[in-house]
Write an enzyme that holds these catalytic residues in place. Structure first.
Site, PDB file in Angstrom:
ATOM      1  N   ASP A 148      43.692  28.293  46.822  1.00 24.89           N
ATOM      2  CA  ASP A 148      44.515  29.500  46.970  1.00 24.89           C
ATOM      3  C   ASP A 148      43.721  30.694  47.498  1.00 24.89           C
ATOM      4  O   ASP A 148      44.023  31.851  47.190  1.00 24.89           O
ATOM      5  CB  ASP A 148      45.182  29.885  45.631  1.00 24.89           C
ATOM      6  CG  ASP A 148      46.013  28.745  45.079  1.00 24.89           C
ATOM      7  OD1 ASP A 148      46.557  27.974  45.889  1.00 24.89           O
ATOM      8  OD2 ASP A 148      46.107  28.627  43.843  1.00 24.89           O
ATOM      9  N   LYS A 200      43.900  30.039  52.755  1.00 25.72           N
ATOM     10  CA  LYS A 200      43.666  29.139  53.893  1.00 25.72           C
ATOM     11  C   LYS A 200      44.861  29.112  54.841  1.00 25.72           C
ATOM     12  O   LYS A 200      44.709  29.069  56.054  1.00 25.72           O
ATOM     13  CB  LYS A 200      43.389  27.711  53.385  1.00 25.72           C
ATOM     14  CG  LYS A 200      42.163  27.611  52.500  1.00 25.72           C
ATOM     15  CD  LYS A 200      42.002  26.229  51.923  1.00 25.72           C
ATOM     16  CE  LYS A 200      43.061  25.813  50.928  1.00 25.72           C
ATOM     17  NZ  LYS A 200      43.066  26.567  49.655  1.00 25.72           N
ATOM     18  N   GLY A 257      49.603  24.423  48.280  1.00 20.55           N
ATOM     19  CA  GLY A 257      50.691  25.339  48.636  1.00 20.55           C
ATOM     20  C   GLY A 257      50.078  26.417  49.514  1.00 20.55           C
ATOM     21  O   GLY A 257      49.263  27.202  49.036  1.00 20.55           O
ATOM     22  N   HIS A 258      50.393  26.420  50.785  1.00 18.89           N
ATOM     23  CA  HIS A 258      49.775  27.347  51.738  1.00 18.89           C
ATOM     24  C   HIS A 258      50.809  28.357  52.230  1.00 18.89           C
ATOM     25  O   HIS A 258      51.825  27.974  52.818  1.00 18.89           O
ATOM     26  CB  HIS A 258      49.186  26.570  52.927  1.00 18.89           C
ATOM     27  CG  HIS A 258      48.047  25.672  52.509  1.00 18.89           C
ATOM     28  ND1 HIS A 258      47.359  24.870  53.380  1.00 18.89           N
ATOM     29  CD2 HIS A 258      47.465  25.478  51.289  1.00 18.89           C
ATOM     30  CE1 HIS A 258      46.413  24.226  52.726  1.00 18.89           C
ATOM     31  NE2 HIS A 258      46.457  24.565  51.461  1.00 18.89           N
ATOM     32  N   GLN A 265      43.097  22.671  48.756  1.00 13.52           N
ATOM     33  CA  GLN A 265      42.360  22.884  47.498  1.00 13.52           C
ATOM     34  C   GLN A 265      41.066  23.669  47.793  1.00 13.52           C
ATOM     35  O   GLN A 265      40.989  24.338  48.805  1.00 13.52           O
ATOM     36  CB  GLN A 265      42.041  21.539  46.803  1.00 13.52           C
ATOM     37  CG  GLN A 265      43.221  20.859  46.162  1.00 13.52           C
ATOM     38  CD  GLN A 265      44.106  20.111  47.124  1.00 13.52           C
ATOM     39  OE1 GLN A 265      43.630  19.300  47.888  1.00 13.52           O
ATOM     40  NE2 GLN A 265      45.393  20.382  47.088  1.00 13.52           N
TER      41      GLN A 265
END
Ligand code: GDP
Ligand code: IMO
Ligand code: MG
Length: 427
Positions: free
Chosen positions: A13, A16, A40-41, A223
């Protein structure tokens, strides 16, 4: 020109998604190379606000081909849902390709993840419960199914039956759960194949050809290094390798095809899930950062744990990835703080440590050694040049650079694509 890998440098988080969306403006290919939909991006650009779990964050650039590489574990239901959402928002998803070697996350992997977390109870890892750990377990145990298997319905049935025979033994014997029907899962595979077959191919051939043609290839990490199976805070880690070694392995290119390894750090730390977090804040500063930055997980909605910047962890992250430059994100989040702490080392008994110990028990005993820097108490999101930033903000950045021992190529000062300060080319 070789590829550029963008690596999560902390516990995930770091921003990225934002960074990839920006860098993809110049990229011919963006390749996701590891993890699964535990990621989750977030991307916020002129087309809207998006939360991606599997589709590479380069999808918003019309000239960019996006690839889900062999190192990713794919839950086809989640991928199809994500494609539907992007299609509905008017985003062209026809430039997406999927590696035939990427492993499939099945509903039974999700079930196993949930059952195991429940069994562990107080000792739970705090996974995203998306089935990613069990899917990578099946991959390494050589009973996984891959996206390419969806293309051959005849052999698919036999392979699935074999995998599910084992899964049902575990479900009944370990968890006292009723067995699942292979027929139901097979039917689901047929539906996935109908939608996704046309996208599945040998993506390593395309990526290597692109590199030969000197095209710009971005490798999108998921990650973060401190969640790495080997170098993370084991056992509170993810079941894959988020670092630079996965960037070539999970895309199918040789290591020397990568020219730049860019580490993405927040200017403080967060983590979701269990495990030691030496600089964790349980005070008003932590609450302030969580609310200002809206630090809640993109995948699970869980509140993220907040802590000061941790230099021992950052040193390890640079050591094992060899960053050619770093990007610091969320500088603006610290704008209102009166003073800011940085952990420069740990005290463990009578020892002073520059790097985190490998043992979880030792890490839990580590006491951070802090230095305190004055805050700048001024909004930074509107600046576009380093020299315009408040002196205290520049001093903070310079200190982080010194501690990480890598040069900063970019500062992110807001969630939108255009909220950045370019410091120097990302070498
Ligand atoms: P990822 O998993 O590394 O892609 O990061 P996430 O999307 O899970 O979390 C990063 C969060 O920070 C998202 O909500 C982004 O919109 C936001 N973000 C990224 N960069 C910045 C920044 O420089 N400032 C602020 N305020 N938010 C940022
Ligand atoms: P992005 O790509 C933050 C964490 C989980 C848990 C541990 C194991 O958005 O940075 P898993 O479901 O992988 O078996 O959970 O890893 N985790 C993440 N934390 N960002 C992520 O991805 C994460 N992916 C997994 O919270 O602690
Ligand atoms: Mg995330």
């Amino acid at each position: 020109m070789g590829a550029t890998a963008v690596i999560g440098a902390q516990w995930g988080d770091e921003g990225k998604g934002k960074v990839i969306d920006l860098l993809a403006e110049q990229a011919d290919y963006v390749v996701r190379f590891s993890g699964g939909n535990n990621a989750g991006h977030t991307v916020i650009n002129h087309l809207g606000e998006f939360r991606l779990h599997l589709v590479p964050a380069g999808i918003f650039n019309a000239q960019t081909t996006c690839v889900i590489g062999n190192g990713v574990a794919i839950d086809p239901d989640v991928l199809i849902g994500e494609l539907d959402q992007l299609d509905a928002a008017g985003i062209d998803t026809s430039r997406l390709l999927i590696s035939d070697r990427a492993h499939i996350v099945f509903p039974y992997h999700r079930l196993l993840d949930n059952l195991e977390e429940a069994r562990l109870d107080a000792q739970a890892i705090g996974t995203t419960r998306r089935g990613i750990g069990p899917a990578f377990t099946d991959k390494t145990a050589r009973r996984g199914l891959r996206m390419g298997d969806l293309l051959d319905p005849d052999s698919l049935r036999g392979k699935l039956a074999g995998a599910m025979e084992y899964t049902n033994l575990v479900l009944q014997g370990v968890y006292n759960h009723q067995p699942l029907s292979t027929d139901d899962v097979y039917e689901q595979c047929r539906r996935w194949a109908e939608r996704l077959s046309g996208l599945i191919c040998q993506t390593e051939l395309l990526i290597n050809r692109a590199l030969q043609e000197r095209r710009e290839v971005l490798l999108e990490g998921a990650q973060g290094t401190l969640l790495d199976l080997d170098f993370g805070t084991y056992p509170y880690v993810t079941s894959s390798h988020p670092g630079a070694s996965s960037a070539y392995q999970g895309a199918g290119i040789g290591p020397i095809r990568i020219d730049r390894i860019v580490g993405v750090f927040k200017v403080y730390c967060t983590r979701v899930g269990g495990g030691s977090f030496p600089t964790e804040l349980h005070d008003a500063n932590g609450e302030h950062i969580r609310e200002v930055a809206h630090e809640y997980g993109v995948t699970t909605g869980r509140p993220r744990r907040i802590g000061w910047f941790d230099a021992p962890m950052a040193r390890l992250s640079n050591l094992v990835n060899g960053y050619t430059s770093v990007i610091l994100t969320r500088l603006d989040v610290l704008d209102q703080l009166e003073s800011i702490k940085i952990c420069t080392g740990y005290r463990l008994g009578t020892q002073t440590l520059e790097f985190p110990p490998s043992s979880a028990a030792d890490l839990a005993q580590c006491i951070p050694i802090y230095e305190e820097l004055p805050g700048w108490r001024e909004p930074t999101s509107d600046f576009r040049h380093v020299q315009d930033l408040p002196a205290n903000a520049r001093a903070y950045i310079a200190r982080l650079e010194e501690l990480i021992q890598a040069q900063v190529s970019m500062l992110s000062i807001g969630p939108r694509r255009d909220e950045n300060i370019i410091v120097r080319p990302a070498l």
